[in-house]
Write an enzyme that holds these catalytic residues in place. Structure first.
Site, PDB file in Angstrom:
ATOM      1  N   SER A   1       5.258   0.314   4.175  1.00  0.00           N
ATOM      2  CA  SER A   1       5.510   0.335   2.724  1.00  0.00           C
ATOM      3  C   SER A   1       6.965   0.662   2.398  1.00  0.00           C
ATOM      4  O   SER A   1       7.386   0.539   1.261  1.00  0.00           O
ATOM      5  CB  SER A   1       4.536   1.239   1.969  1.00  0.00           C
TER       6      SER A   1
ATOM      7  N   ASP B   1       3.419  15.760  -0.544  1.00  0.00           N
ATOM      8  CA  ASP B   1       2.168  15.127  -0.083  1.00  0.00           C
ATOM      9  C   ASP B   1       1.430  16.123   0.796  1.00  0.00           C
ATOM     10  O   ASP B   1       2.073  16.847   1.567  1.00  0.00           O
ATOM     11  CB  ASP B   1       2.491  13.846   0.723  1.00  0.00           C
TER      12      ASP B   1
ATOM     13  N   ASP C   1       0.334  19.077  -4.990  1.00  0.00           N
ATOM     14  CA  ASP C   1      -0.236  17.987  -5.787  1.00  0.00           C
ATOM     15  C   ASP C   1       0.889  17.298  -6.569  1.00  0.00           C
ATOM     16  O   ASP C   1       1.563  17.928  -7.390  1.00  0.00           O
ATOM     17  CB  ASP C   1      -1.279  18.580  -6.754  1.00  0.00           C
TER      18      ASP C   1
ATOM     19  N   ASP D   1       4.422   6.714  -5.032  1.00  0.00           N
ATOM     20  CA  ASP D   1       3.539   5.687  -4.462  1.00  0.00           C
ATOM     21  C   ASP D   1       2.115   6.245  -4.345  1.00  0.00           C
ATOM     22  O   ASP D   1       1.372   5.868  -3.454  1.00  0.00           O
ATOM     23  CB  ASP D   1       4.099   5.283  -3.074  1.00  0.00           C
TER      24      ASP D   1
ATOM     25  N   LYS E   1      -1.022   0.575  -9.489  1.00  0.00           N
ATOM     26  CA  LYS E   1      -2.086  -0.199  -8.829  1.00  0.00           C
ATOM     27  C   LYS E   1      -2.922  -0.848  -9.931  1.00  0.00           C
ATOM     28  O   LYS E   1      -3.362  -0.159 -10.868  1.00  0.00           O
ATOM     29  CB  LYS E   1      -2.979   0.705  -7.973  1.00  0.00           C
TER      30      LYS E   1
HETATM   31  C1  LIG Z   1       0.231   4.668  -0.157  1.00  0.00           C
HETATM   32  S1  LIG Z   1       0.442   6.242   0.500  1.00  0.00           S
HETATM   33  C2  LIG Z   1       2.152   6.496   0.404  1.00  0.00           C
HETATM   34  C3  LIG Z   1       2.939   5.802   1.478  1.00  0.00           C
HETATM   35  C4  LIG Z   1       4.405   6.182   1.435  1.00  0.00           C
HETATM   36  N1  LIG Z   1       5.029   5.747   0.200  1.00  0.00           N
HETATM   37  C5  LIG Z   1       5.171   5.583   2.571  1.00  0.00           C
HETATM   38  O1  LIG Z   1       6.041   4.745   2.343  1.00  0.00           O
HETATM   39  O2  LIG Z   1       4.948   5.963   3.731  1.00  0.00           O
HETATM   40  C6  LIG Z   1      -0.133   7.251  -0.786  1.00  0.00           C
HETATM   41  C7  LIG Z   1       0.017   8.738  -0.495  1.00  0.00           C
HETATM   42  O3  LIG Z   1      -0.208   9.429  -1.713  1.00  0.00           O
HETATM   43  C8  LIG Z   1      -0.737  10.676  -1.393  1.00  0.00           C
HETATM   44  N2  LIG Z   1      -1.361  11.238  -2.592  1.00  0.00           N
HETATM   45  C9  LIG Z   1      -2.389  10.757  -3.319  1.00  0.00           C
HETATM   46  N3  LIG Z   1      -2.649  11.573  -4.361  1.00  0.00           N
HETATM   47  C10 LIG Z   1      -1.745  12.572  -4.285  1.00  0.00           C
HETATM   48  C11 LIG Z   1      -1.484  13.712  -5.086  1.00  0.00           C
HETATM   49  N4  LIG Z   1      -2.209  13.992  -6.147  1.00  0.00           N
HETATM   50  N5  LIG Z   1      -0.459  14.522  -4.720  1.00  0.00           N
HETATM   51  C12 LIG Z   1       0.289  14.253  -3.632  1.00  0.00           C
HETATM   52  N6  LIG Z   1       0.091  13.179  -2.849  1.00  0.00           N
HETATM   53  C13 LIG Z   1      -0.917  12.354  -3.173  1.00  0.00           C
HETATM   54  C14 LIG Z   1      -1.703  10.395  -0.258  1.00  0.00           C
HETATM   55  O4  LIG Z   1      -1.894  11.563   0.521  1.00  0.00           O
HETATM   56  C15 LIG Z   1      -0.940   9.302   0.513  1.00  0.00           C
HETATM   57  O5  LIG Z   1      -0.235   9.863   1.595  1.00  0.00           O
END
Ligand SMILES: C[S@@+](CC[C@H](N)C(=O)[O-])C[C@H]1O[C@@H](n2cnc3c(N)ncnc32)[C@H](O)[C@@H]1O
Length: 352
Positions: free
Chosen positions: A184, A236, A256, A272, A301
């Protein structure tokens, strides 16, 4: 019959022809027109017919779902397999322009993939023929496009190089950086390339700047910022790539992303997180309105249905919550699937 000059051709992600057509119609209506689209689901392109086409032909940068937007000159059909140029050249010769270059492209659909070798061969033959006719002028602002939709059919179209995508098919071909922790990473790289111009990238992304990456694990987006020598707070609960952490430019915070706020304003916030788009939009608006960041890139999304409406609703949330002039740019990138990528900052876009 409608003249060819009133037709546009948009390349888009296969499956999003409906959204691309809806968006073109909305821009047409806003400019006082009332055209219609011809689009087949899964084809990867939309043909848009309107007497107002010239007024919207320059709006590629403002369109979310169009990867490219071209002005149709003509349509070649039943091209003989052994001499396609015999049908194409008379159409091209009917247009007085000289061309800085000529690109032969095919839609990004599964069905059209097998046209790639043909595109390459035809491109070489076309450029050679145009050179022979002295129709190539490297200083021209017009580029000739052939959009091959079948082995025997093609759109002939023109692009103003100043207001269209500078990549064949509207797709920047990016190489995956070996050290990056996830694929990504290409999404953010493409976003910075497509949504900012060269000058903006240089001025707005400087070594030593500070960034926050919400939903950062394993670190593909963070890597893009670190690669430009930014200091990044990666938020994260998931793990971050060890090599990236060894750069010394990343602080990993298990928190969070919807609650975290920086102690001091930062230059960039990227996000993301996979969440409801309206929730993400509201949170991004808060960051901008509170002045916690100057620039942001984030993903929305999209739902299964009414995807264009959802995008409009998210933009409305952003504009309403920020309640100041907002420079909002968005595209469904090549590396986006059921999503779009947005750049936003306070201010007006100005002449880009
Ligand atoms: C699609 S992945 C991100 C990939 C990242 N952008 C990369 O390039 O490697 C989405 C991430 O969002 C995190 N996530 C989802 N909800 C979250 C929240 N409320 N707070 C922090 N992280 C969150 C998930 O743990 C996951 O690692």
């Amino acid at each position: 019959m409608t003249a060819h000059s009133s037709r546009l051709l948009a390349w888009c992600r296969p499956g999003f022809e409906g959204e691309c057509a809806q968006e073109l119609a909305a821009h047409d209506a806003a400019a006082g027109g009332g055209g219609f689209a011809r689009a087949a689901r899964g084809s990867g392109f939309v043909e848009y017919v309107s007497d107002n086409a010239a007024a919207i032909a320059g709006r590629w940068r403002h369109l979310v779902f169009a990867r490219q937007l071209l002005r149709v000159i003509g349509h070649a059909q039943q091209m003989p397999v052994r001499d396609r140029l015999s049908v194409l050249l008379p159409i091209i010769e009917g247009d007085p322009r000289r061309w800085c270059d000529a690109w032969v492209e095919a839609p990004d659909s599964d069905a059209a993939r097998e046209l790639a070798p043909l595109c390459r061969g035809l491109n070489a033959a076309l450029v050679a023929a145009l050179k022979k006719q002295q129709r190539i002028d490297r200083g021209s602002r017009w580029r000739l496009h052939l959009g091959l939709t079948a082995t025997d059919a093609a759109f002939v179209a023109a692009a103003d190089v100043g207001e269209t995508a500078p990549w064949p098919g509207g797709i920047p071909r990016l190489r995956f950086p070996r050290q990056a922790p996830s694929r990504s990473t290409l999404k953010l790289e493409e976003a910075l390339l497509v949504l900012l111009d060269d000058d903006e990238r240089e001025r707005w992304l400087k070594p030593g700047m500070r960034g926050v990456d919400l939903g950062a694990s394993p670190g593909g987006w963070t890597w893009q910022l670190v690669n430009r020598s930014l200091h990044v707070t990666a938020v994260d609960n998931g793990p971050m790539d060890a090599g990236l952490m060894a750069s010394g430019l990343v602080d990993h915070l298990r928190a969070d992303g919807f609650r975290y706020r920086p102690q001091k304003p930062v230059d960039w916030m990227v996000c993301d997180m996979v969440e409801q788009p309206s929730r993400v939009a509201a949170r991004m608006a808060e960051w901008l309105a509170e002045g916690w960041c100057r620039y942001t890139v984030f993903n929305l999304k999209l739902p299964m249905k009414k995807r264009y409406d959802e995008v409009e609703a998210c933009f409305a949330i952003l504009r309403e919550a920020v309640a100041r002039p907002l420079d909002l740019r968005a595209k469904q990138l090549y590396h986006d699937r059921e999503e779009i990528t947005v750049f936003a900052r306070l201010g007006t876009a100005g002449a880009r």
